[in-house]
Design a protein around this motif. Sequence first.
Motif, short mmCIF file in Angstrom:
data_model
loop_
_atom_site.label_atom_id
_atom_site.label_comp_id
_atom_site.label_asym_id
_atom_site.label_seq_id
_atom_site.Cartn_x
_atom_site.Cartn_y
_atom_site.Cartn_z
N ARG A 4 81.35 43.23 73.78
CA ARG A 4 82.09 43.67 74.94
C ARG A 4 81.87 42.87 76.23
NH1 ARG A 4 85.45 45.18 71.36
NH2 ARG A 4 85.27 47.93 70.89
N ARG A 5 82.60 42.58 76.46
CA ARG A 5 83.00 41.90 78.34
C ARG A 5 81.72 40.63 78.18
NH1 ARG A 5 81.23 47.10 79.68
NH2 ARG A 5 82.66 48.12 80.72
N VAL A 6 82.36 39.80 77.47
CA VAL A 6 81.65 38.21 77.18
C VAL A 6 82.88 37.23 77.27
CG1 VAL A 6 80.77 36.60 75.42
CG2 VAL A 6 80.25 39.46 74.75
N PRO A 7 82.09 36.85 78.59
CA PRO A 7 83.24 35.40 79.08
C PRO A 7 83.52 34.76 77.82
CG PRO A 7 81.30 35.64 80.04
CD PRO A 7 81.20 36.63 79.82
N GLU A 8 84.46 33.82 78.39
CA GLU A 8 84.67 33.19 77.23
C GLU A 8 84.11 31.65 77.57
OE1 GLU A 8 89.34 30.38 75.68
OE2 GLU A 8 89.22 31.89 77.19
N TRP A 9 83.55 31.53 78.59
CA TRP A 9 82.69 30.49 78.90
C TRP A 9 81.35 30.32 77.26
CZ3 TRP A 9 77.29 30.45 80.48
CH2 TRP A 9 77.91 31.54 81.61
N LYS A 10 80.74 32.08 77.16
CA LYS A 10 79.57 32.21 76.49
C LYS A 10 80.25 31.61 75.44
CE LYS A 10 76.61 33.91 78.80
NZ LYS A 10 75.03 33.28 78.53
N VAL A 11 81.11 32.11 75.10
CA VAL A 11 82.17 31.92 73.34
C VAL A 11 81.68 30.34 73.31
CG1 VAL A 11 83.27 32.22 71.60
CG2 VAL A 11 82.53 34.14 73.36
N ASP A 12 82.40 29.57 73.99
CA ASP A 12 82.10 28.39 74.54
C ASP A 12 80.84 27.79 73.65
OD1 ASP A 12 85.52 27.92 74.58
OD2 ASP A 12 84.72 27.62 76.63
N GLY A 13 80.05 28.18 74.53
CA GLY A 13 78.66 27.47 74.68
C GLY A 13 78.37 28.36 72.58
N LEU A 14 78.56 29.19 71.96
CA LEU A 14 77.96 29.53 71.02
C LEU A 14 78.55 28.62 70.29
CD1 LEU A 14 77.33 31.62 69.16
CD2 LEU A 14 79.35 32.39 68.96
N ARG A 15 79.87 28.00 70.30
CA ARG A 15 80.79 26.88 68.96
C ARG A 15 79.95 25.97 69.11
NH1 ARG A 15 85.07 27.64 71.98
NH2 ARG A 15 86.26 29.16 70.44
N SER A 16 79.61 25.77 70.58
CA SER A 16 79.12 23.92 70.54
C SER A 16 77.51 23.85 70.42
CB SER A 16 79.35 23.58 72.12
OG SER A 16 79.27 24.55 73.31
N ALA A 17 76.73 24.51 70.56
CA ALA A 17 75.21 24.92 70.34
C ALA A 17 74.95 24.08 68.66
CB ALA A 17 74.09 26.49 70.42
N SER A 18 73.71 23.09 69.13
CA SER A 18 73.05 23.12 67.62
C SER A 18 72.93 24.32 66.87
CB SER A 18 72.13 22.38 68.02
OG SER A 18 71.31 22.51 68.82
N SER A 19 72.84 25.44 67.55
CA SER A 19 71.75 26.33 66.37
C SER A 19 72.71 27.70 67.39
CB SER A 19 70.60 26.97 66.36
OG SER A 19 69.97 28.25 66.17
N PRO A 20 73.83 28.09 67.01
CA PRO A 20 74.68 29.28 67.16
C PRO A 20 73.80 30.36 67.78
CG PRO A 20 76.23 27.58 66.05
CD PRO A 20 74.65 27.10 65.79
N GLY A 21 73.40 30.39 65.49
CA GLY A 21 72.23 31.51 65.85
C GLY A 21 71.02 31.49 66.81
N GLU A 22 70.31 30.75 67.34
CA GLU A 22 69.50 30.48 68.28
C GLU A 22 70.21 30.69 69.29
OE1 GLU A 22 66.84 27.50 70.08
OE2 GLU A 22 66.57 27.82 67.92
N TYR A 23 71.40 30.73 69.57
CA TYR A 23 72.56 31.02 71.29
C TYR A 23 72.26 31.94 71.50
CZ TYR A 23 75.27 30.13 74.60
OH TYR A 23 76.28 30.57 76.01
N TYR A 24 72.55 32.96 69.86
CA TYR A 24 73.18 33.72 70.43
C TYR A 24 72.20 35.05 70.80
CZ TYR A 24 74.25 38.62 68.80
OH TYR A 24 74.12 40.55 68.20
N LEU A 25 70.97 34.61 69.72
CA LEU A 25 70.32 35.74 70.52
C LEU A 25 69.64 35.79 70.89
CD1 LEU A 25 67.97 35.33 65.96
CD2 LEU A 25 69.29 37.19 67.24
N ASP A 26 69.51 34.19 71.91
CA ASP A 26 69.13 33.99 73.58
C ASP A 26 69.73 34.25 74.80
OD1 ASP A 26 66.44 33.27 72.18
OD2 ASP A 26 66.60 31.04 72.48
N HIS A 27 71.44 34.02 74.31
CA HIS A 27 72.01 34.59 75.38
C HIS A 27 72.93 35.48 75.10
CE1 HIS A 27 70.58 30.18 76.93
NE2 HIS A 27 70.13 29.82 75.57
#
Length: 95
Positions: free
Chosen positions: A39-62
Amino acid sequence: MARLKEVPISSRYIARAAYDSEQRVLELQLADGTKRTHRRVPEWKVDGLRSASSPGEYYLDHLAPIYQRYWFRKALIGAMPVLMLFGAILLVLLR
């Protein structure tokens, strides 16, 4: 009612991602079948997940360590009466 839209990502860790921009809810299904709702995840964080070279790593870190998971909050609220009772018993015993 949530209006989840699929988030296109390519990841070995995350099998599926969907986001509701109005409610700011991110739902994930991990490769092992585990489902996570944040919950309460801003859209810019989802954009970061979408554009990350490793979405799994982005998810775990951010995302995972910052945005509370719905089940945890629900479990904590459900446990409140038990915690309050336990606290009252401790106060009586420590007098």
